[in-house]
Write a protein that holds these residues in place. Sequence first.
Motif, PDB file in Angstrom:
ATOM      1  N   SER A 142      10.373   8.168   3.900  1.00 46.02           N
ATOM      2  CA  SER A 142       9.223   7.514   4.951  1.00 46.02           C
ATOM      3  C   SER A 142       9.843   6.836   6.121  1.00 46.02           C
ATOM      4  N   LYS A 186      -0.760   4.687  12.285  1.00 46.44           N
ATOM      5  CA  LYS A 186      -0.157   3.816  11.259  1.00 46.44           C
ATOM      6  C   LYS A 186       1.470   3.749  11.734  1.00 46.44           C
ATOM      7  N   ALA A 242       0.854  -1.209  -0.047  1.00 48.87           N
ATOM      8  CA  ALA A 242       0.032   0.061  -0.229  1.00 48.87           C
ATOM      9  C   ALA A 242       0.971   1.344  -0.046  1.00 48.87           C
ATOM     10  N   ASP A 243       2.069   1.284   0.897  1.00 47.37           N
ATOM     11  CA  ASP A 243       2.943   2.534   0.666  1.00 47.37           C
ATOM     12  C   ASP A 243       3.506   2.494  -0.430  1.00 47.37           C
ATOM     13  N   ARG A 275      -0.255  16.075   9.583  1.00 47.25           N
ATOM     14  CA  ARG A 275      -1.148  15.004   9.440  1.00 47.25           C
ATOM     15  C   ARG A 275      -2.641  15.284  10.236  1.00 47.25           C
ATOM     16  N   GLN A 302       2.256   1.756  -3.399  1.00 49.63           N
ATOM     17  CA  GLN A 302       1.110   2.431  -4.357  1.00 49.63           C
ATOM     18  C   GLN A 302       1.158   3.784  -4.086  1.00 49.63           C
ATOM     19  N   HIS A 303       1.063   4.167  -2.937  1.00 51.12           N
ATOM     20  CA  HIS A 303       0.822   5.533  -2.548  1.00 51.12           C
ATOM     21  C   HIS A 303       2.106   6.443  -3.238  1.00 51.12           C
ATOM     22  N   ALA A 304       3.294   5.878  -2.876  1.00 54.43           N
ATOM     23  CA  ALA A 304       4.610   6.542  -3.384  1.00 54.43           C
ATOM     24  C   ALA A 304       4.545   6.545  -4.993  1.00 54.43           C
ATOM     25  N   ASN A 318      -4.362   8.035  10.870  1.00 52.20           N
ATOM     26  CA  ASN A 318      -2.969   8.050  10.091  1.00 52.20           C
ATOM     27  C   ASN A 318      -1.832   8.095  11.015  1.00 52.20           C
ATOM     28  N   GLU A 360       2.172   6.873  -6.730  1.00 52.05           N
ATOM     29  CA  GLU A 360       1.210   8.189  -7.265  1.00 52.05           C
ATOM     30  C   GLU A 360       1.970   9.461  -6.866  1.00 52.05           C
ATOM     31  N   ARG A 361       2.375   9.484  -5.837  1.00 53.00           N
ATOM     32  CA  ARG A 361       3.318  10.681  -5.375  1.00 53.00           C
ATOM     33  C   ARG A 361       4.603  11.022  -6.300  1.00 53.00           C
ATOM     34  N   VAL A 403      10.153   6.787  -6.574  1.00 54.03           N
ATOM     35  CA  VAL A 403       9.373   5.914  -5.714  1.00 54.03           C
ATOM     36  C   VAL A 403       9.979   5.489  -4.309  1.00 54.03           C
TER      37      VAL A 403
END
Length: 331
Positions: free
Chosen positions: A222, A275, A199-200, A267, A202-204, A272, A206-207, A215
């Motif tokens: 992070s 996590k 999931a991280d 945040r 996929q988020h990266a 969040n 996108e960013r 990525v």
Amino acid sequence: MSIANDQVHDIGLSQDEGFRPWQMTEAEYLSSAYQSKTLPHALMLAGPLGVSKKHFAEQFAFFLLCSSPDAGRACGHCKSCLLSLAGNRPDWTNIGPEEVHKAIRVDTIRMIHQRLQQTSQQGGNKVCIICPAENMNENAANALLKVLEEPPADTYFLLVVHQVSKILPTISSRTQRVNFSLPSANSIVDWLKSDFNQADIQHAIERARGFPERVKLILLESDDMQFDNDTLVELMLGKRSGYDFAAKLDQRGAASFLDALLVLLTRQSAANLAKSSEELAILNAISEHQRQEIYALAINAKQALAQNANLRLLMETFLQDCTTFFQASHD
């Protein structure tokens, strides 16, 4: 032969990495061409910045210098491979500017040409990587052109190019172009899934707009932020001495800590925060006004840091001020 030149860089190679998942087609094609003795002496590895072209060049150089390649890959254990992995392969040269926006000079190309004219110290191939090749100034490009017109025996040039339009057409005509484009999201996930949460990733993706090296950088940053978040909570709860913490920080560490704090303060939800660490729920108890006050303190601290303020005193004062807000919220 050693070369004292700030544009000749060390070899940074990891056998465990291999080619990226999205590079396998190109790797198989070129290794097959080499084994059939049809590989040209100069390749132009072209594509946008951030798709691992230099990594490909290094892995392919590793293969070209191996004395016992297997199935299109370097064996990893012959004498040549061990020298490459140790960063001490005399027949492998990496050329690049000493700083990102500087030019690759003609004296560097001439110096490397002299080196490549000599017999291979390991009795095999010689490889020169130039990255980014478009950083060569006009004289350097013309000097390289002369080398490519009459290349030394058993020598391969790997030109890593981000902007093909800046390469002399005469150089382009003497190289075989290999194009690299943005890989699929699935390929990036396959590359990183053993080290990061999917999931991280996929988020990266996108960013980073799909650029794989970006990525990975986001994910690594992070990870660093996770450490800083936990450290922050320990400091705010009085579990760790701000005095001792500030004493151990250097300029870069202080800047990273402040950056992580700024991200953390933006945040919005306890979900969040959870996590990262259950203890981070403490931040949810701070009012919006207090959050903004701490944010402003962090911005001021970053500015003072950039102006070469006393690092230890700055961070001690900053942490003391932040702790006051946390203590006030729990009185």
